[in-house]
Every structure is written in C-alpha cells, then in structure tokens.
Design an enzyme around this catalytic site. Sequence first.
Site, PDB file in Angstrom:
ATOM      1  N   LYS A  79      45.997  34.424  28.530  1.00 11.71           N
ATOM      2  CA  LYS A  79      47.429  34.510  28.215  1.00 11.71           C
ATOM      3  C   LYS A  79      48.257  34.677  29.503  1.00 11.71           C
ATOM      4  O   LYS A  79      49.235  33.949  29.713  1.00 11.71           O
ATOM      5  CB  LYS A  79      47.705  35.672  27.238  1.00 11.71           C
ATOM      6  CG  LYS A  79      46.980  35.494  25.901  1.00 11.71           C
ATOM      7  CD  LYS A  79      47.263  36.597  24.928  1.00 11.71           C
ATOM      8  CE  LYS A  79      46.729  37.942  25.352  1.00 11.71           C
ATOM      9  NZ  LYS A  79      45.257  38.002  25.438  1.00 11.71           N
ATOM     10  N   THR A  80      47.856  35.611  30.355  1.00  7.77           N
ATOM     11  CA  THR A  80      48.580  35.817  31.619  1.00  7.77           C
ATOM     12  C   THR A  80      48.502  34.556  32.477  1.00  7.77           C
ATOM     13  O   THR A  80      49.487  34.131  33.097  1.00  7.77           O
ATOM     14  CB  THR A  80      47.954  37.006  32.398  1.00  7.77           C
ATOM     15  OG1 THR A  80      47.925  38.131  31.527  1.00  7.77           O
ATOM     16  CG2 THR A  80      48.720  37.331  33.651  1.00  7.77           C
ATOM     17  N   ASP A 124      53.931  41.176  28.883  1.00 10.22           N
ATOM     18  CA  ASP A 124      52.589  41.401  28.365  1.00 10.22           C
ATOM     19  C   ASP A 124      52.668  42.512  27.310  1.00 10.22           C
ATOM     20  O   ASP A 124      53.578  43.352  27.372  1.00 10.22           O
ATOM     21  CB  ASP A 124      51.674  41.831  29.525  1.00 10.22           C
ATOM     22  CG  ASP A 124      50.216  41.563  29.214  1.00 10.22           C
ATOM     23  OD1 ASP A 124      49.927  40.972  28.162  1.00 10.22           O
ATOM     24  OD2 ASP A 124      49.362  41.946  30.039  1.00 10.22           O
ATOM     25  N   THR A 173      47.943  40.956  21.884  1.00  8.11           N
ATOM     26  CA  THR A 173      46.620  40.913  21.267  1.00  8.11           C
ATOM     27  C   THR A 173      46.781  41.152  19.764  1.00  8.11           C
ATOM     28  O   THR A 173      45.819  41.051  19.021  1.00  8.11           O
ATOM     29  CB  THR A 173      45.714  42.018  21.861  1.00  8.11           C
ATOM     30  OG1 THR A 173      46.450  43.237  21.887  1.00  8.11           O
ATOM     31  CG2 THR A 173      45.257  41.667  23.261  1.00  8.11           C
ATOM     32  N   ARG A 232      37.265  35.741  31.119  1.00  5.41           N
ATOM     33  CA  ARG A 232      37.269  36.909  32.022  1.00  5.41           C
ATOM     34  C   ARG A 232      35.870  37.494  32.140  1.00  5.41           C
ATOM     35  O   ARG A 232      35.424  37.839  33.240  1.00  5.41           O
ATOM     36  CB  ARG A 232      38.230  37.987  31.505  1.00  5.41           C
ATOM     37  CG  ARG A 232      38.080  39.291  32.317  1.00  5.41           C
ATOM     38  CD  ARG A 232      39.013  40.375  31.886  1.00  5.41           C
ATOM     39  NE  ARG A 232      40.382  40.049  32.255  1.00  5.41           N
ATOM     40  CZ  ARG A 232      41.441  40.284  31.488  1.00  5.41           C
ATOM     41  NH1 ARG A 232      41.274  40.848  30.307  1.00  5.41           N
ATOM     42  NH2 ARG A 232      42.642  39.965  31.889  1.00  5.41           N
TER      43      ARG A 232
HETATM   44  N1  LIG Z   1      41.201  28.450  30.369  1.00  5.23           N
HETATM   45  C1  LIG Z   1      40.747  29.036  31.484  1.00  5.23           C
HETATM   46  N2  LIG Z   1      40.157  28.331  32.449  1.00  5.23           N
HETATM   47  C2  LIG Z   1      39.653  28.929  33.549  1.00  5.23           C
HETATM   48  N3  LIG Z   1      39.733  30.263  33.784  1.00  5.23           N
HETATM   49  C3  LIG Z   1      40.324  31.024  32.853  1.00  5.23           C
HETATM   50  C4  LIG Z   1      40.878  30.455  31.672  1.00  5.23           C
HETATM   51  N4  LIG Z   1      41.415  31.441  30.938  1.00  5.23           N
HETATM   52  C5  LIG Z   1      41.221  32.579  31.613  1.00  5.23           C
HETATM   53  N5  LIG Z   1      40.555  32.339  32.759  1.00  5.23           N
HETATM   54  C6  LIG Z   1      40.108  33.336  33.725  1.00  5.23           C
HETATM   55  O1  LIG Z   1      39.958  34.573  33.022  1.00  5.23           O
HETATM   56  C7  LIG Z   1      40.696  35.615  33.673  1.00  5.23           C
HETATM   57  C8  LIG Z   1      41.426  36.406  32.601  1.00  5.23           C
HETATM   58  O2  LIG Z   1      42.492  35.643  32.094  1.00  5.23           O
HETATM   59  P1  LIG Z   1      43.918  36.282  31.759  1.00  5.23           P
HETATM   60  O3  LIG Z   1      44.211  37.458  32.647  1.00  5.23           O
HETATM   61  O4  LIG Z   1      44.901  35.178  31.752  1.00  5.23           O
HETATM   62  O5  LIG Z   1      43.643  36.806  30.287  1.00  5.23           O
HETATM   63  P2  LIG Z   1      44.646  37.510  29.272  1.00  5.23           P
HETATM   64  O6  LIG Z   1      44.476  36.791  27.972  1.00  5.23           O
HETATM   65  O7  LIG Z   1      46.004  37.581  29.844  1.00  5.23           O
HETATM   66  O8  LIG Z   1      44.040  38.954  29.150  1.00  5.23           O
HETATM   67  P3  LIG Z   1      44.823  40.343  28.807  1.00  5.23           P
HETATM   68  O9  LIG Z   1      45.254  40.218  27.365  1.00  5.23           O
HETATM   69  O10 LIG Z   1      43.731  41.375  28.999  1.00  5.23           O
HETATM   70  O11 LIG Z   1      45.937  40.475  29.762  1.00  5.23           O
HETATM   71  C9  LIG Z   1      41.626  34.940  34.677  1.00  5.23           C
HETATM   72  O12 LIG Z   1      41.552  35.565  35.899  1.00  5.23           O
HETATM   73  C10 LIG Z   1      41.108  33.522  34.834  1.00  5.23           C
HETATM   74  O13 LIG Z   1      40.410  33.412  36.057  1.00  5.23           O
END
Ligand SMILES: Nc1ncnc2c1ncn2[C@@H]1O[C@H](COP(=O)(O)OP(=O)(O)OP(=O)(O)O)[C@@H](O)[C@H]1O
Length: 352
Positions: A79-80, A124, A173, A232
């Site tokens: 998401k981030t 977030d 989430t 992640r």
């Molecule tokens: N589709 C993707 N392709 C490649 N790498 C990814 C992808 N999605 C996420 N990642 C990797 O996973 C890590 C976590 O992703 P991210 O921080 O965007 O998750 P999030 O959904 O925002 O989590 P949270 O809800 O805990 O903030 C990132 O650092 C990235 O390197």
Amino acid sequence: MAEEREELVTERFAAESLVQAGADDLERAAEAALRPRRLDEFVGQRVVRDQLSLVLDAARGRGKAPDHVLLSGPPGLGKTTLAMIIAAEMGAPLRVTSGPAIQHAGDLAAVLSSLEEGEVLFIDEIHRLARPAEELLYMAMEDFRVDVIVGKGAGASAIPLTLPPFTVVGATTRAGLLPAPLRDRFGFTAHLDFYSADDLERVLVRSAGLLGVPLDHTAAAELAARSRGTPRIANRLLRRVRDWAEVRGDGTLSLVAARAALEVYEVDDLGLDRLDRAVLTALCTRFGGGPVGLTTLAVAVGEEPETVETVAEPFLVREGLIGRTPRGRVALPAAWAHLGLQVPAASGTLFG
Ligand SMILES: Nc1ncnc2c1ncn2[C@@H]1O[C@H](COP(=O)(O)OP(=O)(O)OP(=O)(O)O)[C@@H](O)[C@H]1O
C-alpha cells in the site's frame, strides 16, 4: 531499594527500546531500498495495477490531479509502495502522515493548508483518524476547502480557506472501519490480496538482483512458498537467508541455505511464524478449538487484539486454519493437523 530497582528496569527498557528503534530503522531502510519506484516494477496485483494505471493516465491526459485513492489489505502487500508510485508517476510531491499522528482537526488543517497543487497526501492507517479530523478531511476532499477556526469559545470564527487540487491516498488494513461518508469520497478503491507463490518468486528474484546476491531458483521457490503471500515477508526472509549464506555458508543463496535459515528463524513449512503458531496453539490447546473472543485470544498470546486481527488472522483464515464466527474464533481441522494434534471428537460442532 524498590525505587532503585524501578530505575534500573526503566533504564533497561529505555536501552532495549533504543536497540529496537535502531533495528526498526535498519529494517525500514532495508525495505526502502527494495521498493519498486514505478508501476511497471510493481510485481503482481495485475487488476489493481491496470485500473490504477488507467486512473493515472486519464488524470495526466487532463492535466489534473487524479481522484482520491483508497488502498486496503493486510500489512506488507504494497500500500505504501503504491502511494509512492502514484506520486512518482504523476511527478508530484508526496506528503506522508498517518491516522494516529493526527490527534486534532487542527493538525490536519495545518497539513492541508500547506499542500502544493497536485501534491499526493498519503494517510496511512486512515481508519484511525479522530472523528473531527475525519469530518474535516471529507470536506477538504470533496470541495478542496477547509474552515480554519480562529479564536476560542463564543468569539471563535471560521475562515474558509480554498485549497489547491490534491490527491489523498488512504491506506487501511481495516476498510470496514471507515465511515461511509469518508469511503465515498474516494474515486478509486482497491483491495490488495495476498500474492501467489509465482509473483513472490518474481519479487524475490528482483530483490536479489538489487542486493547483488546469487539466488538459486529452488531457493526462491522455497522462500516464496513460506512468505505468507506477502512481499515484505519475502524480502525479510531473503535478507535472513543472505545472512546465513554469508556467515555459515559459501555466500550462495541455495536451497540448503534457505532451509537452514528458515529453521533458525522458526518459520515453518506453511510460512507460519511464532505469533501465528501461538494463536493456533492457544486456540487448539487452551480453548479446546474455540469459539473464543478476539480479546481473550490476544491476551492468551500476549499481543494487542488489533495485531492478532490484522497481522496473524487474515493469512490463517485464508489458509483454512481458523474461522471467524459470530461467537468468536474457531480452530478448523487443518489447524490441529498442522500442530500435529488430534482433532477432538466434538470439533465438528465448533464451526457455526
Ligand atoms: N508488488 C510489489 N512488488 C515488489 N515489491 C513489493 C511489492 N509490494 C510490496 N513490496 C515490497 O514489500 C515491502 C512492504 O511494502 P509496503 O510498505 O508498501 O506495504 P504496506 O502494505 O504499506 O504495509 P503496511 O500496511 O504495514 O504499511 C516494500 O518495501 C516493497 O519492497
């Protein structure tokens, strides 16, 4: 004496939290280095990528800020990363904040009134915004306007302030907790789902390339299968296997290195970690398979209910290990089997 001991304990906690903060920072830095920067580097989630790419292309064509975007799904699915990609693809600046960081409507008004035209505001954990901030936000999202309150009590007055067009990217989430008026202000809503093993393998191969480490195809498949459908976690396991390979192996990320490292870090065949197994064990052995309420279950494993609900449960539910019923959480037969336990005779009546 008691005071002295308390001080020592406080000092120890302070030192531990410093070490933890350092470790968290390192993890965050390691994560940031592997983040895809553009939509075409973002692996998997094909439908979301296609839809988002349309939204962004259309906005670019019109020379306007894109519609507000709401991203939901379990932690670590991107998401981030997508919020950052939206800003990068639009060539727009990105402002990052979170629901818990905004305590008062005034905090949000200060952020909103300093936004530049076209800026992407990433919020977030948007479901944790305080109610007054939430109300201010949906007015700003709809009308690009905020009322700044000047003065206090009877003498207070609201000065309307027009904002330049901007895009809110909200991440949550728990989309179900967002009030309908806020949810309705998002022109594009996407739910990120767990990744397939094939997509996780692609994430791992890409990350290994960026880290400059040799990753065997078989090791990539093994890690992908044990990453709980989450990029992640895949990247985190990759870094732990690299540690193992460099310290105890020959530097190659082979299947042997992957299996040995996963054993050290207590990641089992399904990819379940200590918290997942604690939840299953408590459910099966302490509560006889349930039903048991979330709060009771969380206390039993020493975690916050929200952590159990958002971090552990989605994957356990998806894997058919536990079920959520109106009366509480229940263990499904696969949970007993995974723990190597006999399903109790009465468990057929537990679900429902
Ligand atoms: N589709 C993707 N392709 C490649 N790498 C990814 C992808 N999605 C996420 N990642 C990797 O996973 C890590 C976590 O992703 P991210 O921080 O965007 O998750 P999030 O959904 O925002 O989590 P949270 O809800 O805990 O903030 C990132 O650092 C990235 O390197």
